[in-house]
Each structure stands twice: as structure tokens, then as C-alpha cells.
Design a protein around this motif. Structure first.
Motif, short mmCIF file in Angstrom:
data_model
loop_
_atom_site.label_atom_id
_atom_site.label_comp_id
_atom_site.label_asym_id
_atom_site.label_seq_id
_atom_site.Cartn_x
_atom_site.Cartn_y
_atom_site.Cartn_z
N LEU A 182 -23.54 -28.23 -15.34
CA LEU A 182 -22.61 -28.58 -15.76
C LEU A 182 -21.01 -28.02 -16.51
CD1 LEU A 182 -23.74 -32.45 -17.34
CD2 LEU A 182 -23.15 -31.41 -14.72
N LEU A 183 -21.64 -26.48 -16.68
CA LEU A 183 -19.95 -25.89 -17.28
C LEU A 183 -19.18 -25.98 -16.78
CD1 LEU A 183 -19.73 -24.29 -20.30
CD2 LEU A 183 -20.81 -22.05 -19.03
N PRO A 184 -18.84 -25.56 -15.37
CA PRO A 184 -17.75 -26.06 -14.75
C PRO A 184 -16.88 -27.39 -14.25
CG PRO A 184 -19.88 -24.52 -13.60
CD PRO A 184 -20.54 -25.15 -14.84
N LEU A 185 -17.31 -28.15 -14.43
CA LEU A 185 -17.08 -29.33 -14.74
C LEU A 185 -16.49 -29.72 -15.76
CD1 LEU A 185 -16.99 -32.05 -13.47
CD2 LEU A 185 -19.12 -32.90 -14.38
N LEU A 186 -17.13 -29.32 -17.44
CA LEU A 186 -16.26 -29.38 -18.00
C LEU A 186 -15.15 -28.53 -18.61
CD1 LEU A 186 -19.71 -29.71 -20.61
CD2 LEU A 186 -18.85 -31.55 -20.53
N THR A 187 -15.01 -27.43 -18.49
CA THR A 187 -14.48 -26.54 -18.41
C THR A 187 -13.04 -27.36 -17.63
OG1 THR A 187 -16.00 -24.49 -18.71
CG2 THR A 187 -13.20 -24.38 -18.16
#
Length: 360
Positions: free
Chosen positions: A245-250
Motif C-alpha cells: 500500500l506504499l504507493p497509495l499511502l504516498t
């Protein structure tokens, strides 16, 4: 006649038939294989057009270089450098030793305001306050969205119901009126207080998106394998779910920063911003209170407004580029369409009608 046509189709080589890449659905070409016959030769290799190289490893997770990504990074970096470097070469932004309402000159690049403050110094120094509000509010909103989104989506059952209830309550409460009421109730408001207020009201929408994504990821095989292996819930969330989920969190963090900067500017313009602090919003508030627009003092209100707009535009462009990571259709579609266009320019299927190919 029909039998002859069928026999011709069976003996016709696959290279002479219309390539599968000529039929495009939603901007993405289907696989270059034809069931029942010899596989199609990729258009790029058949006609001398170089195929699009596959991206592997870490490069596959990064957005492809594009005009909007480059423009966004340039805008953001340029404004950050201006905000943190320019104050070293300006006078004290609170100094009143200058004359009032001076026009732009070599000594005062953006003139002075109603009490003699150097506007260039205030704009450079005020960017730090606006950015601090945006970063703090974005971090608070991100942490809350992780707790009420990822944790709720992974745990499920009672934990999901309890956290989702809080999220739904915060979601239906109008954010801007709540911020105005809280800011008006507080007599003194520091930059940190304003940032906390903005962060506490900016997380519900992101939490709902993360909750749905976490629910989808918890049923994956590698997450189930981690549970069977006896891994604890915090480690599964941090090691197995969080990286996916890191891209979405960024993207959500950048969006929260942008909204917080705009909200602070709006509150300051209404006179409900941080007390005794210098931000781009407070500069606009002073310009509006002293009729800068009617007096033609453009150097007072145009620079801070322009910086807010450019910084917001830069963050938005970077955020759009991150969407190419989150959405596989946006990431793979342009490359596939570009490959098909190159093949068509090189003459692949030039004598075939795509409509006839689809009908066949």
C-alpha cells in the motif's frame, strides 16, 4: 465458396494474417497469440520496430518518466529551495524600518507593505510556516488513516465495526465548518495548533480507501501463509500489507499536504489562521484587510497567491504520476498503445481493415 474460404484461412500463415495487436480494448493490446495456429510474431520484431523494453525489479514500481512528473518535481523543488534558501539573503521579515508602500525595486524586490515590512522577505519566510502546517497535518492524517483503515480492514469483525463507526461519523461531519468553529473558539492559535486541527479532520476519506485495500490483501496467499506460520498481527501489517500500500499511502500523504496548505491559506484569509505567525495565507489576509487590490499593490497579494498555486500544481502533478503505480491500466496502457502505433506506422496490417479483422 465458403469451403474454399475456410481452407484458405487454415493454410494462411499467421504472419500474413492481421496481428492480434490491431484489436485494442481500453487502450491495451491483447496478447500476441492466436489459438489454434502458429503464434503471431510480435509486430515490433516482425517489421523491425523495437519492442518496448520490460521494466523489472524496483524500476517496475516507479512511475515512467513523463512531462507531468518532471514538471511537478521541478516546481516543488524550486519552491522548497526558494523557501529555505532565500531567507538567508533577506532582511528580518518583521522589520518596520522601511518606508510604507514602496514599489518593487533593487533594494526591495517586492516592495513593502502598510507597516514597512519587506514583502519579499515575508513571502520567503512565510513559505516555511505554510509548509510546516501542510507536513504536520499530512502526517497526522496519514497515521490516523492507517489506524482506522489498514488495521480495521485487516482485523475485521468487532475491530472493523468499531473503527468503521468512528470513520463514518467523522466522514459525515462537514470539515470546513468544523475547522472554522474550532479556530474561532481558540483565542490564540499557533502553527502547530492549526496543523493538528487540519490533520484531525482530513483522514476519513483516505481511511475508507485503505480499509477496502486491506480487506483485499488479507485474503492473499502470502498473508495467509504468514498467519499459518504464527506471525503476529503487527508484523503482518507492517511487513506483508504495508509495503503493498506504499504507493497509495504516498499519494494520500501528498494530497493531505496540499489540502492542508490550501485550508490554512483559506483560514488565514478569513482571519482564523495562526496568530502572530507569517504564512502565505496571513500575507493574503493583510493585503485584503488593507485594500491592496483596490490600491493596485499587486506585489503584495500576487506573489503569495502564485506560490500557493504553483506549489499545489506541482504536488498535484506528482500525485497524478503516482497514480500510474497504483493503477496498472495507467502504468501499462501508454506503453502498449505506443507499441501498437509504432507497428502501424511501420506498415503492420496496412492492407487489413481492423473492422474486418474484428468481424472475422
Amino acid at each position: 465458396m465458403a469451403d474454399d474460404t475456410r481452407e484458405a484461412e487454415l493454410v494462411t500463415p499467421a504472419a500474413d494474417a492481421a496481428p492480434a495487436a490491431t484489436v485494442v480494448v481500453d487502450g491495451i493490446a491483447p496478447p500476441d497469440t492466436t489459438p489454434g495456429v502458429v503464434p503471431d510474431v510480435p509486430p515490433g520484431q516482425d517489421q523491425g520496430v523495437p519492442p518496448v523494453p520490460a521494466r523489472r525489479g524496483l524500476r517496475a514500481l516507479l512511475p515512467r518518466r513523463s512531462g507531468k512528473l518532471t514538471a511537478g518535481i521541478v516546481l516543488v523543488v524550486a519552491i522548497l529551495l526558494f523557501t529555505f534558501v532565500a531567507p538567508f539573503f533577506t532582511q528580518d521579515p518583521r522589520s518596520t524600518a522601511n518606508e510604507r508602500f514602496l514599489p518593487p525595486s533593487a533594494e526591495h524586490l517586492l516592495g513593502t507593505n502598510h507597516i514597512g515590512n519587506d514583502i519579499f522577505a515575508q513571502v520567503a519566510y512565510g513559505g516555511q510556516g505554510s509548509l510546516m502546517v501542510g507536513l504536520v497535518a499530512g502526517a497526522i492524517a496519514l497515521v490516523l488513516s492507517i489506524v482506522f483503515g489498514i488495521v480495521a480492514g485487516y482485523r475485521g469483525r468487532f475491530t472493523d465495526e468499531a473503527l468503521s463507526l468512528v470513520t463514518n461519523i467523522m466522514l459525515v461531519i462537514p470539515g470546513l465548518p468544523l475547522i472554522i468553529v474550532i479556530s474561532a473558539y481558540l483565542q490564540t492559535r499557533s502553527l502547530l495548533v492549526v496543523a493538528v486541527i487540519l490533520g484531525l479532520t482530513a483522514w476519513p476519506g483516505a481511511a475508507i480507501v485503505l480499509r477496502m485495500q486491506a480487506k483485499s490483501l488479507r485474503s492473499r496467499d502470502y498473508v495467509s501463509a504468514a498467519r499459518v506460520a504464527g506471525e503476529r498481527t503487527p508484523r503482518i501489517i507492517l511487513v506483508e500489507i504495508f509495503p503493498n500500500l506504499l504507493p497509495l499511502l504516498t499519494a494520500q500523504f501528498l494530497g493531505a499536504v496540499l489540502l492542508a496548505i490550501l485550508a490554512e491559506a483559506g483560514l488565514s484569509f478569513l482571519g482564523l489562521g495562526p496568530s502572530g505567525s507569517i504564512t502565505w495565507g496571513t500575507i493574503l489576509n493583510q493585503a485584503s484587510a488593507n485594500n491592496a487590490l483596490s490600491l493596485g499593490l499587486w506585489w503584495w497579494f500576487v506573489p503569495p497567491g502564485l506560490l500557493i498555486a504553483l506549489f499545489g500544481c506541482g504536488l498535484a502533478l506528482v500525485n497524478f504520476s503516482l497514480d500510474e503505480i497504483i493503477n496498472p491500466r495507467l502504468r501499462l496502457g501508454p506503453a502498449a498503445v505506443k507499441s501498437v502505433r509504432k507497428a502501424r506506422k511501420a506498415g503492420v496490417g496496412a492492407g487489413d481493415d481492423p473492422k474486418e479483422t474484428v468481424a472475422a
